[in-house]
Design a protein around this motif. Sequence first.
Motif, PDB file in Angstrom:
ATOM      1  N   CYS A  42       4.622  -0.839   0.947  1.00  0.00           N
ATOM      2  CA  CYS A  42       3.293  -0.211   0.872  1.00  0.00           C
ATOM      3  C   CYS A  42       2.169  -0.436   0.341  1.00  0.00           C
ATOM      4  N   LEU A  43       1.168  -0.500   0.741  1.00  0.00           N
ATOM      5  CA  LEU A  43      -0.134  -1.099  -0.307  1.00  0.00           C
ATOM      6  C   LEU A  43      -0.753   0.172  -1.094  1.00  0.00           C
ATOM      7  N   PHE A  44      -1.199  -0.077  -1.996  1.00  0.00           N
ATOM      8  CA  PHE A  44      -2.318   0.491  -3.144  1.00  0.00           C
ATOM      9  C   PHE A  44      -2.843   0.173  -3.171  1.00  0.00           C
ATOM     10  N   ALA A  52      -3.939   5.744  -3.672  1.00  0.00           N
ATOM     11  CA  ALA A  52      -3.872   5.470  -2.446  1.00  0.00           C
ATOM     12  C   ALA A  52      -2.597   4.806  -2.048  1.00  0.00           C
ATOM     13  N   GLU A  53      -2.552   5.084  -0.913  1.00  0.00           N
ATOM     14  CA  GLU A  53      -1.005   4.087   0.360  1.00  0.00           C
ATOM     15  C   GLU A  53      -0.858   4.213   1.401  1.00  0.00           C
ATOM     16  N   THR A  77      -2.610  -7.613  -5.135  1.00  0.00           N
ATOM     17  CA  THR A  77      -2.696  -5.950  -4.275  1.00  0.00           C
ATOM     18  C   THR A  77      -1.281  -5.569  -5.209  1.00  0.00           C
ATOM     19  N   ALA A  78      -1.119  -4.729  -5.897  1.00  0.00           N
ATOM     20  CA  ALA A  78      -0.209  -3.729  -5.463  1.00  0.00           C
ATOM     21  C   ALA A  78       1.200  -2.834  -4.888  1.00  0.00           C
ATOM     22  N   TYR A  79       2.349  -3.466  -4.821  1.00  0.00           N
ATOM     23  CA  TYR A  79       2.978  -2.597  -3.369  1.00  0.00           C
ATOM     24  C   TYR A  79       4.072  -2.613  -3.144  1.00  0.00           C
ATOM     25  N   GLY A  80       4.930  -1.727  -2.494  1.00  0.00           N
ATOM     26  CA  GLY A  80       6.225  -1.740  -2.321  1.00  0.00           C
ATOM     27  C   GLY A  80       6.879  -1.114  -1.361  1.00  0.00           C
TER      28      GLY A  80
END
Length: 713
Positions: A42-44, A52-53, A77-80
Amino acid sequence: MSEPPRQSETPPPLGVRLRPDHAGGGADVAVYAGRADAVELCLFDGSGPGAAERRVELTARAHGVHFGHVPDLTAGTAYGLRAHGPWDPARGLRYNADKLLLDPYVRGITGDVTWRPEVFGHVVGDDLAGDHEVRDAHDSAAFVPRGVVLSDGFDWGDDRPPAVPWSQTVLYEAHVRGLTRLQPGVPYHLRGTYAGLAHPATIEHLTRLGVTTVELLPVHAFTHEPALAQRHATNYWGYNTLGFFAPHAAYSSASDPAGVLAEFKGMVRLLHQAGLEVVLDVVYNHTCEQGRDGATLSLRGLDNSAYYRLDDNGRDVDVTGCGNSLDFRHQRVVQLTLDSLRYWVQECHVDGFRFDLATTLARGRDDGYDPDHPFLVAMRSDPVLSQVKLIAEPWDVGPHGWRTGQFPPPMAEWNDRYRDTVRSFWLADAARAGRGEAGHGVRELATRLSGSQDLFGVGDRGPLASVNYVAAHDGFTLADTTAYEHKHNQDNGEGNRDGHDDNRSWNHGVEGTTADADLLARRRRSVRNLLGTLLLSTGVPMLAAGDELGRTQRGNNNAYSRDDLVSWLNWDLADWQQDLLATTTHLLRLRREHPALRQRQFFGGRPRHEDGTLDLGWFAADGSVMDDSHWHDPRTRVLQAFLQGRATGDRSLLLVLNGAPADLEVTLPGEPWATSYDLLWDSTWERPGDPERGLSGVQQVGGLSTRLYAATP
């Protein structure tokens, strides 16, 4: 989305690894989720809750690893993660794609776990990320921190590990925040941070004191238990790990994950330049996800049945007292831990580790402790990890969890038997002696002073396997052992039920604070006796930060949730505290100057010279050699230890301990052991004085005091 270049059938290393060498850049992504049907990255487009995801499925799979190459992934990059799979708690399966998960291999974290107030009063954590018995369909993305992709670049210059030999090591257990939160020499904006710990004012204190190795309480990213959040408290100590690869962001003066990691590395580099090692207290025995009713933040949502030790009904087997236990029977748990350890050594240049509740890490197939557990074998044989300092806290709270002396080389161990024996002699038994009662005698004390051969005498380990201490972060401070006989944890919010009751302490007649000058002087002498015994014993000494300053927690022996004046070091020192600092510095100087205090092998009790003197001689108060009548008498309160120094070219030393309340005449051993002695230190001295030279025969030794003499042949 494309397969990893040249690795279409074989997973790349776990985590998110940038690939600047690959056409189009991007990153390889690999996640272990052994029983998941699918895993999405999941990239934000930002780090805030409203970002937004975009979801990218990791379509390749092998050996339980979901992986792929993401061409447009860049640093920052923020991610989960989201894992799809069966929901069957009784079988340990707790997949829920509505839960955003943190990558176990993430190196930077932004944001905090947020506990919604409305969950308090029922199942805490159920709404956030927990699962209880019914799958929660609520999307928790707004309440779980995001991982951040980081690059590995850092200018280490000519950094080299100090590589302090174990025989010269003096450990200093410190909390990153508490050490400098009130340090006036550190700029305000750096206090309580990695940069503050590496500030010249802090380094000057550490090097002047004479310690060699800073052992930091947990710096892995952690969060606070919901029960603490409910009463507006925090987990100050940090034994509640969220991420095993990311430095805890709250300890940094930087505001972005890349800056946090750079500041941590900069701290290590500056400490190394000052000759100081950095050892991390690491918590691989459990995580912050707690028990079955706890949160789903990372491991539980990826593969609960692989990462955690579960019973036949899918419930956590808790041998840590923290709700869950990582399952070191599983290869992926061992891999995660080894990968994490190597990362901190190779990428962050740390010099070793202290393993919290290490018995949990070596529980095998039958749940029992196994000194040949695959994890211990792998770590000890690893070409990187076998070369750094490895220290076990040799117990957990599970069945047969106490294992002091049973970890294999080259591991050292916290020696709780040393702590209890020395405290008993100088405090609990001293109080009994004042009432005319018998104590424990000096047999075990002699064993602890000489390196605890009963515990570490097998497997070619030697006395350097014993990390000696009389106080640590958990329990009374050193000064508080002389001022309190009962814990005073009322302000912790748990009704004074927390913390242990076996403190081996003595308040000298008054509980807590007092204005009685004579009583305060007796307490200070007891502190010096404890410090002197610790720093003059065979083994590796560990000081708890602030004990050299007489730090108090006002009788709180479980300050794990006290991020306040109870836990922070107060650097506004009274005269007696300056004297204590000078005493500690003097004792550490004596330890450096005299190899007889830093034995690498156990004493053999054998003649070393034609004159018949031994490498270690024990003498009674009258100067006679200790015999069974002395060793087995519980009222024996005087012990003299003669440490032969000729083999190392050093002067021999005589350590004299008078545990009797009154001044006594003590006869120093004469020829052939020595013709005379120089008194190097006396615990009756408020501040170290000049040596008294040419002493022999009968000496008047103060009640409840310690002396160190240098012998003249």
